[in-house]
Design a protein around this motif. Structure first.
Motif, short mmCIF file in Angstrom:
data_model
loop_
_atom_site.label_atom_id
_atom_site.label_comp_id
_atom_site.label_asym_id
_atom_site.label_seq_id
_atom_site.Cartn_x
_atom_site.Cartn_y
_atom_site.Cartn_z
N GLY A 9 -1.57 5.12 0.95
CA GLY A 9 -2.93 4.74 1.27
C GLY A 9 -3.68 4.06 0.13
O GLY A 9 -4.83 3.65 0.29
N PHE A 10 -3.04 3.94 -1.04
CA PHE A 10 -3.66 3.30 -2.18
C PHE A 10 -3.39 1.80 -2.17
O PHE A 10 -2.31 1.36 -1.79
CB PHE A 10 -3.11 3.87 -3.51
CG PHE A 10 -3.61 5.23 -3.86
CD1 PHE A 10 -2.86 6.36 -3.57
CD2 PHE A 10 -4.83 5.38 -4.50
CE1 PHE A 10 -3.32 7.63 -3.91
CE2 PHE A 10 -5.29 6.64 -4.85
CZ PHE A 10 -4.54 7.76 -4.55
N THR A 11 -4.38 1.04 -2.60
CA THR A 11 -4.22 -0.38 -2.80
C THR A 11 -4.85 -0.76 -4.14
O THR A 11 -5.70 -0.03 -4.68
CB THR A 11 -4.91 -1.20 -1.69
OG1 THR A 11 -6.30 -0.86 -1.66
CG2 THR A 11 -4.28 -0.94 -0.33
N LYS A 16 -8.65 3.97 -2.68
CA LYS A 16 -8.17 4.64 -1.48
C LYS A 16 -9.39 5.00 -0.65
O LYS A 16 -10.35 5.57 -1.18
CB LYS A 16 -7.36 5.89 -1.82
CG LYS A 16 -6.74 6.56 -0.60
CD LYS A 16 -5.74 7.63 -0.99
CE LYS A 16 -5.10 8.24 0.26
NZ LYS A 16 -4.05 9.22 -0.06
N ASP A 72 -3.69 14.00 -3.59
CA ASP A 72 -3.83 12.86 -4.50
C ASP A 72 -4.23 13.30 -5.91
O ASP A 72 -4.23 12.48 -6.84
CB ASP A 72 -4.88 11.88 -3.97
CG ASP A 72 -4.49 11.25 -2.65
OD1 ASP A 72 -5.40 10.96 -1.84
OD2 ASP A 72 -3.27 11.06 -2.42
N SER A 115 0.86 -1.17 0.00
CA SER A 115 0.00 0.00 0.00
C SER A 115 0.90 1.23 0.00
O SER A 115 1.75 1.37 0.89
CB SER A 115 -0.89 -0.01 1.24
OG SER A 115 -1.60 1.20 1.35
#
Lengths: 112, 112
Positions: A58-60, A74, A81, A55
């Motif tokens: 905070g992004f996956t 997110k 962002d 991650s």
């Protein structure tokens, strides 16, 4: 043939809202999928690659082979962002080794 | 953090002229690439280079294009006789192995 589709050219959300950038792909073998981000006037930067399952900021993103998708998510978007996001695919052998095929890109705007 | 360096950042040339776009990849990287992005369109693969030879090229990479690694550090893209449709942002990239390209900041080529 390799193909990557990002259906949304523009995506706007408010700060704190969840965000999902869609990516679908077409590839006959086992692809490697990536997300790249390009902030205003800056270079393309690797954000995520599916094999690392990490991650970043905070992004996956999860590779769904059944749906041939690799959506970026997110839970709480931040103003920083805001950027252009590219989904990209690399083949895993033969003449497509290392070559990236990019989607059209999605411009994410996060409003305060 | 090591960077891929591209020069110039912006090049304006007359139609029919030759241009050379220069890139300095990261020193221990083995694979080198050129991509281009026409304004408003997706990033497109042009050519990959490994072990001092082209490993793959796209349909765009016709006889007007050539690449060279003349001195073990620079990696150049030459367009022999530029056309209006060659106007684009050209990105150089390098990678040590299979994953995680590092991109340069790009050269904006304008053909007039």
């Amino acid at each position: 043939a390799q193909r990557v589709t990002q259906p949304e050219k523009l995506l706007s959300v408010f700060k704190g809202a969840p965000v999902e950038l869609k990516c679908n792909y077409s590839y006959s073998g086992s692809p490697e999928l990536f997300w790249y981000v390009q902030y205003s006037r800056q270079r393309l930067q690797l954000l995520l690659r599916h094999i690392s399952r990490e991650s970043i900021k905070g992004f996956t993103a999860d590779l769904n082979k059944g749906e041939t998708s690799f959506h970026l998510k997110k839970p709480f978007a931040q103003e920083e962002d805001s950027a252009m996001y590219y989904c990209a695919l690399s083949g895993t052998g033969g003449t497509s080794y290392g070559k990236l095929t990019f989607g059209q890109g999605t411009i994410l705007t996060v409003h305060p | 953090e090591p960077e891929v360096t591209q020069t110039p950042s912006h090049q304006v040339t007359q139609m029919g002229q030759e241009v050379i776009l220069r890139c300095v990849p990261i020193s221990n990287h083995l694979y080198f690439y050129w991509y281009r992005q026409i304004l408003g369109q997706k990033v497109e693969f042009l050519v990959s280079f490994y072990n001092n030879e082209i490993s793959e090229k796209s349909e765009i990479f016709d006889d007007q294009f050539s690449v060279e690694r003349p001195d073990g550090s620079n990696f150049t893209l030459k367009i022999r006789s530029t056309k209006l449709e060659d106007s684009a942002m050209y990105f150089c990239a390098s990678t040590q192995g299979y994953y995680g390209y590092t991109f340069g900041s790009g050269t904006r080529l304008t053909v007039v």
